[in-house]
Structure formats: C-alpha cells, structure tokens
Design a protein around this motif. Structure first.
Motif, short mmCIF file in Angstrom:
data_model
loop_
_atom_site.label_atom_id
_atom_site.label_comp_id
_atom_site.label_asym_id
_atom_site.label_seq_id
_atom_site.Cartn_x
_atom_site.Cartn_y
_atom_site.Cartn_z
N LYS A 76 35.77 41.48 47.72
CA LYS A 76 36.70 40.95 46.72
C LYS A 76 36.00 39.95 45.79
N HIS A 77 35.01 39.23 46.33
CA HIS A 77 34.28 38.23 45.54
C HIS A 77 33.02 38.80 44.88
N GLN A 90 30.57 33.30 42.58
CA GLN A 90 30.62 34.52 43.37
C GLN A 90 29.37 34.65 44.23
N TRP A 93 29.52 32.26 47.15
CA TRP A 93 30.48 32.68 48.16
C TRP A 93 29.91 33.83 48.99
#
Length: 114
Positions: A76-77, A90, A93
């Motif tokens: 998702k990131h 991003q 993460w």
C-alpha cells in the motif's frame, strides 16, 4: 532516512507496480500453509497425537500471517515499485517495515526448523 542520492538511471525503468504479484503469491502460498496446518492439527487431535511440534507449526503459521499483514501495508505504501518513483516518506516506511518483517521471519524460520 531518505532515498539513496545516486543519480537515477537513464532511461528510467517503467513505473510498474509488482506489489500485486508479490501479494498474490505470498497470500496463495500462506493460504495453502494455513489449510495444511489446520488439517494436520485436526487429524492429530482426532487421533489424540497432538504434540509440541504441532503447536510450533501453528505458531509459525501465525507468524507468517502477521508477516503478510506487514507486506500488505508495505505494498500500500509503494513496495513493489522502483525507488525512483517513491517519495522519501514511502521509501522510509518500506525500509522500516522490511526490518519488522525480518524480525518476524527469523523466529518463524527457527521454529520451522525445530
């Protein structure tokens, strides 16, 4: 932590998201592992042969499910895309979640070996 500062390749690779393929393979294989583990534990319980190895396999399967959860959030990131198309947030993460998945992976491998 920010993305590497090396110059981007010329030409840039296409902006393709391989995260969906990663999730499809991981979820498929983990689903098979869940079904096999459940069947094994059920049969061994029916025959009153449920032992410590079955509990370790069940714990390992639960760790695999937790790892998939992190992987889903990682995709998702932006996990599965080239670094050149990710923001610094991003990238940070994804690197952090990769460390978390390693923390889950190492005990899971050790338990599986036992």
């Amino acid at each position: 932590m920010s993305a590497p500062t090396s110059p981007p390749p010329d030409p840039l690779p296409p902006d393709e998201n391989k995260g969906i393929i990663l999730l499809a393979l991981t979820c498929t294989l983990t689903s098979i592992a869940i079904v096999m583990t459940a069947l094994r534990c059920w049969v061994r319980r029916v025959y009153h042969q449920l032992g410590w190895d079955d509990y370790l396999i069940a714990i390992t399967t639960l760790l695999a499910v937790a790892r998939i959860g992190l992987q889903i959030v990682g995709v998702k990131h932006g996990n599965g895309r080239h670094i050149w198309y990710l923001s610094d947030q991003q990238y940070e993460w994804i690197v952090r979640s990769s460390w978390y998945t390693q923390l889950i992976l190492f005990p899971a491998i050790c338990l599986l070996k036992i």
